[in-house]
Motif scaffolding. Structure first.
Motif: not given
Ligand code: GTP
Ligand code: MG
Length: 368
Positions: A161-164, A185-193, A195-200
């Motif tokens: 997600g969105v980091m410093p 990026n990394k949408i292949d990863k199990p923890g990929a979310d 919607d959460k990224i777009k919200r951030e």
């Protein structure tokens, strides 16, 4: 702003330097031979010896004429796209799959520590990519990257997600007025979310298009090589809107994106040409240094004879290592290049000297 070095003044008037120092002391000024005095003081001193001081202000403008380009001289140029984002979010990996290269493998600890500039042929033209480090220590590089660029690809790892440094990259891009395309990026990863990224992102005023905003977000995976065509299509679309043009047929100007001293080769600098065309053999000035371009190399290390607008080239032949961010300018005459360089060095020297004088005076006062 106008100053003269005391020893120069003494020499020109044929007077002993010590005599001038003594005279200045009587006037209440402690000045050594290598220091500069201001114009008014010089005038006063000179008048005592029946000399007149003439301001021979050196104008860089007479050497760097900046005529405005006529519309018919402008030609389309490739977009310069800077890849930014938090550390380890996959910037270099993304560039690697776009370029079919393996830079990531060669990096120490997998951390990018400099700005890399690369040409990628795509469809009808080239796209120039700048890779930047995401590590927090490299704020200046991110700022520089944003400055010389037309577009920013902001890489955000879908599992993080969105980091410093994501936020910092957004700030630099906005400050430079550069449009941002987000690559999730990394949408292949199990923890990929997603919607959460777009919200951030929306919280940082980057509202995705599909949510009614105007930020393009492209889900990608550098690992599985998915989403890359969509990403590049968006880059091309956005650059068309910008109608990027430059005049290739004049003396070149550009910016140093990185520089170093290499054993055997001397000062080496990577220049991103902003306008004009740079040729081997041409005299140039950059920062306080000058030189004649001895050789130029493209991003693959191949020797080239010229480089036009938007293209990155590595150059050798400078008298010293300019600072990243310095402008580089080609000039018609090597004498001019040398003169500008000497003038800038002189300016810097007197600035440094006045700094140290002030400092030593301050420490003197502290002891009193
Ligand atoms: P800095 O330059 O240090 O800021 O990092 P970077 O953003 O360039 O990241 P880099 O490309 O070095 O990748 C960091 C790590 O993420 C590496 O181990 C990559 O293999 C991994 N990685 C990159 N992209 C993907 C992806 O799409 N999926 C998965 N699963 N891993 C990825
Ligand atoms: Mg990297």
């Amino acid at each position: 702003d106008d100053t003269v070095v005391l020893s120069d003044l003494a020499k020109r008037m044929g007077v002993k330097g010590n005599e001038l120092i003594k005279r200045l002391m009587e006037m209440g000024m402690m000045v050594t031979l290598n220091q500069s005095i201001d114009y008014e003081t010089a005038e006063l001193l000179a008048s005592e010896y029946q000399f007149e001081v003439e301001k021979a202000a050196f104008e860089e403008e007479t050497i760097f004429q900046s005529e405005e380009d006529a519309p018919e001289q402008l030609r389309p140029r490739p977009p310069v796209v800077t890849i930014m984002g938090h550390v380890d979010h996959g910037k270099t990996s993304l560039l690697d799959v776009i370029r079919h290269s393996k830079i990531t493998e060669k990096e120490a600890g997998g951390i990018t520590q400099h700005i890399g500039a690369y040409r990628v042929p795509y469809e009808n033209g080239d796209i120039i990519f700048l890779d930047t480090p995401g590590h927090e220590a490299f704020t200046a590089m991110r700022a520089r990257g944003a400055k010389v660029t037309d577009l920013v690809i902001l890489v955000v790892a879908a599992d993080d997600g969105v980091m410093p440094q994501t936020i910092e990259a957004i700030d630099h891009s906005k400050a430079a007025g550069v449009p941002i395309i987000v690559a999730i990026n990394k949408i292949d990863k199990p923890g990929a979310d997603l919607d959460k990224i777009k919200r951030e992102l929306a919280e940082k005023d980057l509202v995705p298009e599909e949510w009614g905003g105007d930020t393009i977000c492209v889900p990608v995976s550098a690992k599985q090589e998915t989403g890359l065509d969509e990403l590049l299509e968006m880059v091309l679309l956005q650059s068309e809107v910008l109608e990027l043009k430059a005049n290739p047929s004049k003396l070149a100007r550009g910016f140093i994106v990185e520089s170093k001293l290499e054993t055997g080769r001397g000062p080496v600098a990577t220049v991103l040409i902003s306008e004009g065309t740079l040729h081997t053999g041409e005299p140039v000035v950059s920062g306080i240094y000058y030189g004649k371009i001895r050789a130029m190399f493209d991003d693959m290390g191949k020797a080239v004879k010229e480089a036009g607008p938007s293209y990155p080239v590595e150059i050798i032949g400078l008298s010293g290592v300019p600072m990243a961010g310095d402008e580089l300018m080609a000039v018609a005459d090597e004498k001019d290049a040398k003169q500008v360089s000497e003038h800038r060095m002189e300016k810097q020297r007197s600035k440094d000297l006045s700094k140290t004088t002030r400092m030593s005076l301050e420490s003197l006062y502290e002891k009193m």
